[in-house]
Design a protein around this motif. Structure first.
Motif: not given
Length: 53
Positions: A27-38
């Motif tokens: 539901w989120a990837c490195l293209d649309c969020t940060t690595g920290t959030d992932i």
């Protein structure tokens, strides 16, 4: 082919297996969020949910 449910970008099967939900949905990837959030669970619950906790 796996893709981010948020932005539609390609994600690898390995990324989906590791960071996705029980159905390997991301539901989120490195293209649309940060690595920290992932790393905080953003790929499973979406980037907004990971920071809201």
């Amino acid at each position: 082919m796996q893709q981010c449910q948020n932005c539609g970008s390609f994600v690898s099967a390995h990324f989906a297996r590791v960071f996705g939900d029980n159905d390997d949905q991301v539901w989120a990837c490195l293209d649309c969020t940060t690595g920290t959030d992932i790393l905080s669970g953003g790929a499973v619950y979406g980037a907004d949910s990971a920071t809201a906790e």
